[in-house]
Scaffold this active site. Structure first.
Site, PDB file in Angstrom:
ATOM      1  N   GLU A   1       0.829  -1.219   0.000  1.00 18.46           N
ATOM      2  CA  GLU A   1       0.000   0.000   0.000  1.00 18.46           C
ATOM      3  C   GLU A   1       0.859   1.264   0.000  1.00 18.46           C
ATOM      4  O   GLU A   1       0.430   2.306  -0.476  1.00 18.46           O
ATOM      5  CB  GLU A   1      -0.934   0.010   1.225  1.00 18.46           C
ATOM      6  CG  GLU A   1      -2.387  -0.060   0.844  1.00 18.46           C
ATOM      7  CD  GLU A   1      -3.345   0.014   2.038  1.00 18.46           C
ATOM      8  OE1 GLU A   1      -2.913   0.086   3.190  1.00 18.46           O
ATOM      9  OE2 GLU A   1      -4.557   0.001   1.789  1.00 18.46           O
TER      10      GLU A   1
ATOM     11  N   HIS B   1       7.727 -27.046  -1.214  1.00 18.64           N
ATOM     12  CA  HIS B   1       7.094 -28.177  -1.900  1.00 18.64           C
ATOM     13  C   HIS B   1       5.972 -27.710  -2.810  1.00 18.64           C
ATOM     14  O   HIS B   1       5.156 -28.512  -3.250  1.00 18.64           O
ATOM     15  CB  HIS B   1       6.595 -29.191  -0.861  1.00 18.64           C
ATOM     16  CG  HIS B   1       7.716 -29.765  -0.054  1.00 18.64           C
ATOM     17  ND1 HIS B   1       8.252 -31.010  -0.288  1.00 18.64           N
ATOM     18  CD2 HIS B   1       8.447 -29.230   0.961  1.00 18.64           C
ATOM     19  CE1 HIS B   1       9.250 -31.225   0.575  1.00 18.64           C
ATOM     20  NE2 HIS B   1       9.386 -30.148   1.325  1.00 18.64           N
TER      21      HIS B   1
ATOM     22  N   LYS C   1     -14.109   0.693  -4.277  1.00 21.98           N
ATOM     23  CA  LYS C   1     -15.179   1.101  -3.356  1.00 21.98           C
ATOM     24  C   LYS C   1     -16.260   1.867  -4.107  1.00 21.98           C
ATOM     25  O   LYS C   1     -17.451   1.649  -3.895  1.00 21.98           O
ATOM     26  CB  LYS C   1     -14.609   1.995  -2.250  1.00 21.98           C
ATOM     27  CG  LYS C   1     -13.775   1.268  -1.235  1.00 21.98           C
ATOM     28  CD  LYS C   1     -13.399   2.222  -0.115  1.00 21.98           C
ATOM     29  CE  LYS C   1     -12.333   1.635   0.775  1.00 21.98           C
ATOM     30  NZ  LYS C   1     -11.745   2.636   1.665  1.00 21.98           N
TER      31      LYS C   1
HETATM   32  O1  PA5 Z   1      -3.259   1.570   5.884  1.00 23.27           O
HETATM   33  C1  PA5 Z   1      -4.361   2.057   5.700  1.00 23.27           C
HETATM   34  O2  PA5 Z   1      -4.584   3.268   5.834  1.00 23.27           O
HETATM   35  C2  PA5 Z   1      -5.555   1.183   5.342  1.00 23.27           C
HETATM   36  O3  PA5 Z   1      -5.190  -0.116   5.093  1.00 23.27           O
HETATM   37  C3  PA5 Z   1      -6.579   1.213   6.459  1.00 23.27           C
HETATM   38  O4  PA5 Z   1      -5.984   0.770   7.635  1.00 23.27           O
HETATM   39  C4  PA5 Z   1      -7.803   0.341   6.153  1.00 23.27           C
HETATM   40  O5  PA5 Z   1      -8.353   0.697   4.939  1.00 23.27           O
HETATM   41  C5  PA5 Z   1      -8.847   0.478   7.256  1.00 23.27           C
HETATM   42  O6  PA5 Z   1      -9.220   1.805   7.411  1.00 23.27           O
HETATM   43  P1  PA5 Z   1      -9.979   2.336   8.683  1.00 23.27           P
HETATM   44  O7  PA5 Z   1      -9.120   2.144   9.866  1.00 23.27           O
HETATM   45  O8  PA5 Z   1     -10.234   3.773   8.383  1.00 23.27           O
HETATM   46  O9  PA5 Z   1     -11.260   1.550   8.784  1.00 23.27           O
END
Ligand code: PA5
Length: 434
Positions: free
Chosen positions: A282, A303, A417
Site C-alpha cells: 500500500e 514443496h 469502493k
Molecule cells: O493503511 C491504511 O490506511 C488502510 O489499510 C486502512 O488501515 C484500512 O483501509 C482500514 O481503514 P480504517 O481504519 O479507516 O477503517
C-alpha cells in the site's frame, strides 16, 4: 549492536551499484523524513511513537485490557487493513501453538463473508464476549457492518447498558461515523493520532489494546520499538540496517527484480508476512511503480512455490527471516533398525535441521538467480516484535521515497469502493453506472 542483523552478501553479486554508493541520497531522504518535508509529511507521527506515545491513554488501555479479561471469554476485534493486521501479526508471532489462552481473540470485519459472520454469531451465542471496534476513518464498510451485527448480539445477550461497558472503540479523536456512534453511546474510546496512518498504527491502541488484552506484555513491544527508534535514527548505512534493507531492495528493483518475497521458516511468521505485505504494497505501489510484495512459509512452500522460485522467471528476490532461538524444540530420536534411514539425524534438534534447510535453500536460490537478503532475529518475543515493526516501518518510508512515491496515502484503494457503492445503491454514487 543491533537487535536484528541484516546480511546482504547474497544480493551484492546481482547489483551493478552497491548500496553504499547511495549514502548521499539516503542522507538527504533521512533529513526529509525527520524534518517532515517530503510527500505525505502529515503522516509521520509513527516516527516518534515509541517514545512519544500518550502515557495517560496507555495506562487507561492497560486497565481496559484487565476489564476485558475479567468480563469475557472472547474479545472480538473488528477492523480491516491497518486496523487489523498489526494485532493479528503480533498475536501469531507470539502465539504458543496449541496452547489455549484464557481470553480468546477472534477477528471480524476483515472481509465480507456472510458465512464467517454467521458462524461467529453462533459461536458467540453462549459465550461472554467484549468488542474492540477499530477504524480510523470510522466509515469503512466491512468493519461497520460487522460492528452493527455483533453489537446487536451483545445488546440482546446482556442488555444495552451492560453492552456499553463491553464495547471499546478505537478511532479518530473527533471525526467519522464510529466516533459519532461511540460518543453517542458512551463507549470507552481510544484514539488513533491524526498523523498516524492505518498501516503504521501497530504501536497505537490499534495494535496495543488487543495485544495487551491477550496477555502480551505490550510494554516490552514498546521497549523493542524504542530501541529500534534509537538504533535507526541516523542515516549511516553502516549502522542503520533498516535503511540498508531499503536501499538494497531498491537497487534490486532497479536491476529488474520486481518481486520481493518475505520468507519465514516458522509458522508464527505467517501474519508478519501479511502485515508486511500491506505495509509495503500500500505504501509503494503507486504511479505505476513499486516492488510487488509476496510471501512464503518454508519449508512448506518449498514443496509448492519452490519449483518456481528455483527455475521460473528471474524477476524475484527473497528476504529471509531467520529466528535464531525458538522457544522450544524436539530432538530427533534414534531407532535401532533405522528403517526410515533417519539415524544420521538422531540427536540433532529439529531447529538445527530447519536452519540447514534455510542455508541450503538460500544457496540453491542464489545459484538459480534469486538474490537473498537475510534478516536474523534472536527470538519471537514481544521485544523483538516491537523492534521488527519499527525496522520495517522506517525502511518502508525510506524505500518509498527512493522510488519517489508518497509512502502514506492509498488513492488506488478507492476505485473498487466507488463501483461497489454504486452497485449497492449508495446515495451519491448513482452517476458511476451511467
Ligand atoms: O493503511 C491504511 O490506511 C488502510 O489499510 C486502512 O488501515 C484500512 O483501509 C482500514 O481503514 P480504517 O481504519 O479507516 O477503517
Amino acid at each position: 549492536m543491533s537487535h536484528i542483523t541484516l546480511t546482504i552478501d547474497d544480493a551484492r553479486t546481482f547489483l551493478q551499484e552497491q548500496p553504499e554508493s547511495l549514502q548521499k541520497q539516503v542522507k538527504a531522504i533521512h533529513k526529509m523524513i525527520h524534518e517532515r518535508t517530503g510527500k505525505g509529511n502529515d503522516y509521520l507521527g509513527w516516527l516518534d511513537l515509541p517514545k512519544a506515545y500518550d502515557k495517560e491513554e496507555y495506562a487507561r488501555l492497560i486497565q481496559a485490557a484487565k476489564k476485558i479479561r475479567k468480563d469475557s471469554q472472547v474479545l472480538v476485534v473488528i477492523g480491516i487493513g491497518g486496523s487489523y493486521l498489526g494485532a493479528k501479526a503480533g498475536l501469531e508471532f507470539l502465539n504458543v501453538p496449541f496452547k489455549k489462552n484464557k481470553l480468546e481473540i477472534v477477528f471480524a470485519g476483515h472481509q465480507m463473508s456472510g458465512s464467517y459472520l454467521n458462524e461467529l454469531l453462533n459461536y458467540l451465542s453462549n459465550k461472554r464476549f467484549s468488542i474492540n471496534v477499530i477504524s480510523k476513518s470510522g466509515t469503512t464498510t466491512e468493519p461497520a457492518i460487522a460492528f452493527r451485527v455483533l453489537k446487536n448480539l451483545l445488546e440482546q445477550k446482556v442488555g444495552k447498558e451492560e453492552a456499553k461497558g463491553r464495547i471499546y472503540a478505537t478511532t479518530d479523536k473527533a471525526r467519522g461515523a464510529l466516533y459519532t456512534v461511540a460518543k453517542n453511546e458512551g463507549y470507552e474510546m481510544f484514539i488513533i493520532p491524526d498523523d498516524v496512518g492505518g498501516r503504521y498504527s501497530v504501536l497505537t491502541p490499534v495494535g496495543l489494546l488487543p495485544l495487551e488484552a491477550a496477555g502480551i506484555k505490550t510494554k516490552e513491544i514498546l521497549k523493542g520499538a524504542k530501541d529500534a527508534y534509537n538504533r535507526y535514527k541516523k542515516a549511516d548505512l553502516l549502522e542503520n540496517e533498516s535503511y540498508l534493507y531499503a536501499v538494497t531492495r531498491y537497487l534490486l528493483y532497479r536491476s529488474g527484480k520486481k518481486i520481493e518475497m518475505l520468507v519465514g521458516y516458522e509458522p508464527n511468521l505467517l501474519f508478519l508476512n501479511e502485515w508486511w505485505k500491506q505495509l509495503y504494497g500500500e505504501s509503494e505501489g503507486k504511479d505505476h511503480k513499486g516492488i510487488f510484495v509476496a510471501s512464503a512459509n518454508f519449508s512448506t512452500d518449498l514443496h509448492s512455490l519452490g519449483q518456481y522460485i528455483q527455475e521460473g522467471e528471474r524477476h524475484l528476490f527473497e528476504t529471509v527471516v531467520k529466528v535464531e532461538n525458538t522457544a522450544s524444540d524436539v530432538i530427533i530420536p534414534k531407532e535401532n533398525n533405522d528403517l526410515d534411514e533417519l539415524n544420521y539425524l538422531s540427536g540433532k534438534t529439529l531447529s538445527y535441521v530447519n536452519s540447514q534447510a534455510l542455508k541450503g535453500t538460500m544457496m540453491a536460490h542464489k545459484d538459480g538467480g534469486v538474490p537473498n537478503l537475510l534478516l536474523s532475529i534472536p527470538a519471537m518475543d514481544a521485544y523483538t516484535f516491537g523492534y521488527l515493526v519499527y525496522f520495517f516501518e522506517k525502511a518502508c518510508a525510506m524505500s518509498a521515497y527512493l522510488i519517489d512515491v508518497n509512502p502514506f496515502n492509498q488513492p488506488g484503494v478507492e476505485a473498487y469502493k466507488k463501483n461497489m457503492f454504486a452497485l449497492l445503491g449508495k446515495k451519491g454514487y448513482e452517476h458511476i453506472l451511467k
